[in-house]
Enzyme design. Sequence first.
Site, PDB file in Angstrom:
ATOM      1  N   GLU A 129      43.003  10.590  -7.900  1.00  0.00           N
ATOM      2  CA  GLU A 129      43.895   9.918  -8.860  1.00  0.00           C
ATOM      3  C   GLU A 129      43.085   9.448 -10.060  1.00  0.00           C
ATOM      4  O   GLU A 129      41.991   8.936  -9.885  1.00  0.00           O
ATOM      5  CB  GLU A 129      44.516   8.663  -8.210  1.00  0.00           C
ATOM      6  CG  GLU A 129      45.136   8.911  -6.858  1.00  0.00           C
ATOM      7  CD  GLU A 129      45.469   7.598  -6.113  1.00  0.00           C
ATOM      8  OE1 GLU A 129      45.459   6.524  -6.734  1.00  0.00           O
ATOM      9  OE2 GLU A 129      45.743   7.688  -4.907  1.00  0.00           O
ATOM     10  N   LYS A 131      41.552   7.049 -12.629  1.00  0.00           N
ATOM     11  CA  LYS A 131      41.307   5.610 -12.499  1.00  0.00           C
ATOM     12  C   LYS A 131      41.699   4.957 -13.822  1.00  0.00           C
ATOM     13  O   LYS A 131      41.008   5.107 -14.829  1.00  0.00           O
ATOM     14  CB  LYS A 131      39.836   5.352 -12.180  1.00  0.00           C
ATOM     15  CG  LYS A 131      39.538   3.897 -11.921  1.00  0.00           C
ATOM     16  CD  LYS A 131      38.120   3.736 -11.418  1.00  0.00           C
ATOM     17  CE  LYS A 131      37.802   2.298 -11.050  1.00  0.00           C
ATOM     18  NZ  LYS A 131      37.964   1.361 -12.144  1.00  0.00           N
ATOM     19  N   ASP A 133      42.271   2.359 -16.688  1.00  0.00           N
ATOM     20  CA  ASP A 133      41.472   1.218 -17.136  1.00  0.00           C
ATOM     21  C   ASP A 133      42.384   0.133 -17.700  1.00  0.00           C
ATOM     22  O   ASP A 133      42.596   0.021 -18.901  1.00  0.00           O
ATOM     23  CB  ASP A 133      40.474   1.688 -18.207  1.00  0.00           C
ATOM     24  CG  ASP A 133      39.366   0.691 -18.422  1.00  0.00           C
ATOM     25  OD1 ASP A 133      39.298  -0.292 -17.645  1.00  0.00           O
ATOM     26  OD2 ASP A 133      38.569   0.876 -19.347  1.00  0.00           O
ATOM     27  N   TYR A 240      49.771   2.640  -7.270  1.00  0.00           N
ATOM     28  CA  TYR A 240      48.843   3.471  -6.497  1.00  0.00           C
ATOM     29  C   TYR A 240      48.415   2.871  -5.163  1.00  0.00           C
ATOM     30  O   TYR A 240      47.662   3.477  -4.418  1.00  0.00           O
ATOM     31  CB  TYR A 240      47.597   3.810  -7.325  1.00  0.00           C
ATOM     32  CG  TYR A 240      46.882   2.602  -7.924  1.00  0.00           C
ATOM     33  CD1 TYR A 240      46.262   1.664  -7.116  1.00  0.00           C
ATOM     34  CD2 TYR A 240      46.848   2.416  -9.302  1.00  0.00           C
ATOM     35  CE1 TYR A 240      45.628   0.561  -7.663  1.00  0.00           C
ATOM     36  CE2 TYR A 240      46.213   1.309  -9.855  1.00  0.00           C
ATOM     37  CZ  TYR A 240      45.601   0.391  -9.025  1.00  0.00           C
ATOM     38  OH  TYR A 240      44.978  -0.694  -9.555  1.00  0.00           O
ATOM     39  N   LYS A 328      33.008   7.416 -11.434  1.00  0.00           N
ATOM     40  CA  LYS A 328      33.099   6.911 -12.807  1.00  0.00           C
ATOM     41  C   LYS A 328      32.663   7.952 -13.842  1.00  0.00           C
ATOM     42  O   LYS A 328      31.779   8.768 -13.579  1.00  0.00           O
ATOM     43  CB  LYS A 328      32.193   5.677 -12.954  1.00  0.00           C
ATOM     44  CG  LYS A 328      32.514   4.542 -12.005  1.00  0.00           C
ATOM     45  CD  LYS A 328      33.829   3.871 -12.296  1.00  0.00           C
ATOM     46  CE  LYS A 328      33.746   2.940 -13.464  1.00  0.00           C
ATOM     47  NZ  LYS A 328      33.332   1.595 -13.141  1.00  0.00           N
ATOM     48  N   CYS A 422       2.699 -15.511 -13.688  1.00  0.00           N
ATOM     49  CA  CYS A 422       4.055 -16.015 -13.899  1.00  0.00           C
ATOM     50  C   CYS A 422       4.128 -16.802 -15.209  1.00  0.00           C
ATOM     51  O   CYS A 422       3.328 -17.716 -15.417  1.00  0.00           O
ATOM     52  CB  CYS A 422       4.426 -16.904 -12.717  1.00  0.00           C
ATOM     53  SG  CYS A 422       5.944 -17.807 -12.970  1.00  0.00           S
ATOM     54  N   CYS A 425       4.588 -20.711 -14.278  1.00  0.00           N
ATOM     55  CA  CYS A 425       3.613 -21.584 -13.610  1.00  0.00           C
ATOM     56  C   CYS A 425       2.193 -21.028 -13.655  1.00  0.00           C
ATOM     57  O   CYS A 425       1.253 -21.686 -13.202  1.00  0.00           O
ATOM     58  CB  CYS A 425       4.013 -21.835 -12.163  1.00  0.00           C
ATOM     59  SG  CYS A 425       3.831 -20.397 -11.097  1.00  0.00           S
ATOM     60  N   CYS A 446       6.399 -13.908  -8.550  1.00  0.00           N
ATOM     61  CA  CYS A 446       5.476 -15.030  -8.684  1.00  0.00           C
ATOM     62  C   CYS A 446       5.117 -15.515  -7.283  1.00  0.00           C
ATOM     63  O   CYS A 446       5.981 -15.656  -6.421  1.00  0.00           O
ATOM     64  CB  CYS A 446       6.179 -16.134  -9.464  1.00  0.00           C
ATOM     65  SG  CYS A 446       5.392 -17.715  -9.293  1.00  0.00           S
ATOM     66  N   CYS A 452       6.077 -23.283  -8.245  1.00  0.00           N
ATOM     67  CA  CYS A 452       6.523 -22.676  -9.504  1.00  0.00           C
ATOM     68  C   CYS A 452       7.779 -23.414  -9.978  1.00  0.00           C
ATOM     69  O   CYS A 452       8.809 -23.379  -9.302  1.00  0.00           O
ATOM     70  CB  CYS A 452       6.833 -21.198  -9.310  1.00  0.00           C
ATOM     71  SG  CYS A 452       7.578 -20.472 -10.786  1.00  0.00           S
TER      72      CYS A 452
HETATM   73  S1  IVH Z   1      42.820   1.745  -5.438  1.00  0.00           S
HETATM   74  C1  IVH Z   1      41.966  -0.743  -1.869  1.00  0.00           C
HETATM   75  N1  IVH Z   1      43.555   3.444  -7.272  1.00  0.00           N
HETATM   76  O1  IVH Z   1      40.126   0.139 -10.170  1.00  0.00           O
HETATM   77  C2  IVH Z   1      41.891   0.058  -3.096  1.00  0.00           C
HETATM   78  N2  IVH Z   1      42.444   1.470  -7.983  1.00  0.00           N
HETATM   79  O2  IVH Z   1      37.376  -0.534  -9.509  1.00  0.00           O
HETATM   80  C3  IVH Z   1      42.449  -0.615  -4.282  1.00  0.00           C
HETATM   81  N3  IVH Z   1      42.205   1.256 -10.404  1.00  0.00           N
HETATM   82  O3  IVH Z   1      40.779  -3.039  -8.804  1.00  0.00           O
HETATM   83  C4  IVH Z   1      42.272   0.100  -5.542  1.00  0.00           C
HETATM   84  N4  IVH Z   1      43.222   3.121 -10.934  1.00  0.00           N
HETATM   85  O4  IVH Z   1      42.250  -2.203 -10.755  1.00  0.00           O
HETATM   86  C5  IVH Z   1      42.944   2.280  -7.024  1.00  0.00           C
HETATM   87  N5  IVH Z   1      44.313   5.012  -8.787  1.00  0.00           N
HETATM   88  C6  IVH Z   1      43.715   3.857  -8.543  1.00  0.00           C
HETATM   89  C7  IVH Z   1      43.212   3.038  -9.582  1.00  0.00           C
HETATM   90  C8  IVH Z   1      42.572   1.842  -9.251  1.00  0.00           C
HETATM   91  C9  IVH Z   1      42.622   2.045 -11.405  1.00  0.00           C
HETATM   92  C10 IVH Z   1      41.452  -0.017 -10.588  1.00  0.00           C
HETATM   93  C11 IVH Z   1      41.990  -1.206  -9.823  1.00  0.00           C
HETATM   94  C12 IVH Z   1      40.853  -1.642  -8.948  1.00  0.00           C
HETATM   95  C13 IVH Z   1      39.679  -1.102  -9.677  1.00  0.00           C
HETATM   96  C14 IVH Z   1      38.478  -0.925  -8.788  1.00  0.00           C
END
Ligand code: IVH
Length: 729
Positions: A129, A131, A133, A240, A328, A422, A425, A446, A452
């Site tokens: 899926e 992700k 933002d 999601y 990412k 350090c 100290c 240190c 220190c």
């Molecule tokens: S699943 C238990 N699915 O990414 C799993 N998160 O870095 C819960 N996010 O806090 C998250 N798209 O705000 C999931 N398709 C997606 C997402 C997603 C964006 C965000 C979400 C989460 C953050 C984690």
Amino acid sequence: MSAALTKKSVDKLSSAEAGKELDRLAAEIAEHDRRYHGEDAPVISDADYDALRRRNDEIEERFPLLIRADSPSHRVGASVSEKFAKVVHAKPMLSLDNAFNDEDVHDFAVRVRRFLGLKEDDKLALTAEPKIDGLSASLRFENGVLVRGATRGDGAEGEDITANLKTIKDIPLRLRGKAPKVLEVRGEVYMSHREFAALNKRQEKDGKPVYANPRNSAAGSVRQLDPSITASRALNFFAYAWGEASELPADSQWGMLKAFEGFGFAVNPLTRRVDTVDAVLKFYRDIEAKRAKLGYDIDGVVYKVDRLDLQERLGFVSRSPRWAIAHKFPAEQAETILEDIDIQVGRTGKLAPVAKLKAITVGGVVVQNATLHNEDEIARLDVRIGDTVVIQRAGDVIPQVVRVVTEKRPRGAKPFQFPHTCPACGSHAVREVDEKTGKEDVDRRCTGGLICPAQAVERLKHFVSRQAFDIEGFGGVYIETLHEKELLKEPADIFRLTKKPDALDRALAERRAELSAERRAKDGRGETMKSKKETKAAAEADAESKLVENLVTAIDARRKIGFDRFINALGIRHVGETNARLIARNYSNVDAFLAAMEGKNAVAELDAIEGVGEVLAQAIKDFFDEPHNKKLVKNLLKEVTVVPLAARKIAGSPVAGKTVVFTGSLEKMTRQEAKARAESLGAKVAGSVSAKTDLVVAGPGAGSKLTEAQKHGVKVIDEDAWLKLIEGL
Ligand code: IVH
């Protein structure tokens, strides 16, 4: 309170008067905050309100020792979050582990397979899926009706923003079709590029501040006090995930997304279900290529194990599920000049190099500092003062220096010499060598330990901090002052101070005198003020004794402390709030814990705790092996009482609070899974059998542990009996 005092100019206030003024201002500002945020009915103009805050700030600047623990100046920027009611999430809102390259994704799949005991050719379906933002939100539906919407907050507790979320058109107010009795749908609120551009144009036209990026503007928009403002900004939502649910409409992630669509939600149309790691990686590249044209920001791709029964078995580590990972996209980068390298000494003595940069905006955020990690990293980058460097910032991660633009290096720039002493100290700073592997630690530390000042002061600050002993009003200024005056060397000294209020009083008075001397020197007024200072002494002594009284009360109030806070307060390497809680839950009380740390199985026992790895286990053991730490803890325990954590009550779990040992080979689950499952049901899983063991689960080939169990009369069951015992939980 005399009207004259409230008008007296700040540089004419005595310390006693300043204390009174700060008390008055704190109360008044709090009252105006309440009227403004709570009742939406301010009684003074913004300008008058600002003037109150300014006066408070000016007095604090002149009298830093009088700063109140609840000073309004501590709440700058936080007031926004005080506008909304708090919501405790029925199920925590978790975050995701990250993968930064293909190898991390392969490792994820290997970890999942290993945990589940799957063979290489066993099928493992994953969803992929985008992700999004934005910011995540949780929507609670009861009998199909939206009753509450909340932000994620810290994952455990968020803010009630129901009215604002109701204005988002992608969020149905009533679920279509047959809805479960309770269902919490979770997803991402985001703003499209088009809306973001239009909003900023409007803001600019109205002379209001523009937003840095769509994520900030989505967050700013849902956290408006006035829902009509949220409504005027077209926000979107993709579903999601879910939280509490009385029943689930599907048995796979894919099926759940389809069900969400059926209920009337928007689900990201690019989502796919695939069977192999190669296929998810292909998906990632396709999405990356489309990224710029999507019309909304995404920062990666999320992969999730599709089958919900497998998700359930995989469970969680700390705050992220084992069944999902966020792959990412590469971070945003920018070029700037490295003006200096600062070496900071942390509470564990680590010498942390920080790049001081010519300010630059990356991804909408102004960056002035970046981490250089350690000496090896500086050598690897061959970064020199004056260099032009490429820095990058990904999400909330601390900015990093990626590389040096050597073509732009100024002539004569010299390689950076990492200090071997350090800066705080002067003690040797060394890189420890691991006895087992013969490898040098990446960090130079240190060796000054408690001598220190940087380490001692940082440790003491950590000790009194909010997540640890939480001593009200005992801020950094006091720690520094009292440490310098040698009244504070170790944590126990804080409690000993309550028995010598006079010394405390004197130290603070001395410090105050030093501060005003410094100020006079700065003002160029030299000695002429001296006699005046003496005449004021009586009035000021009065304010100081009140201050001392308050401090003593605040310290005494923390003589009883929760076990998890106690562990966190010790400042053990790698131990923060989460790990401290894991450990505290595993031992019945502090004495049992300390006794265990003396035992030869300490590391194995710690390592056996779900969520605690070998490095952490070793760091804890190392801490308690140090004689000065043992002494520190012993002295502290003479002053405070540690309250054990209540055993986790897991509804109906027959193993909650019990100590279980797994031995021999298990056939229906991996050892890792068995341990994780037992712990999620509130059991403690130990690595060896003792008289304290409640249950041994033995598979074929169980050896000495079985004999031990018989010796101690501990109940032994096989894997099937274990599964039966925990069935349905
Ligand atoms: S699943 C238990 N699915 O990414 C799993 N998160 O870095 C819960 N996010 O806090 C998250 N798209 O705000 C999931 N398709 C997606 C997402 C997603 C964006 C965000 C979400 C989460 C953050 C984690």
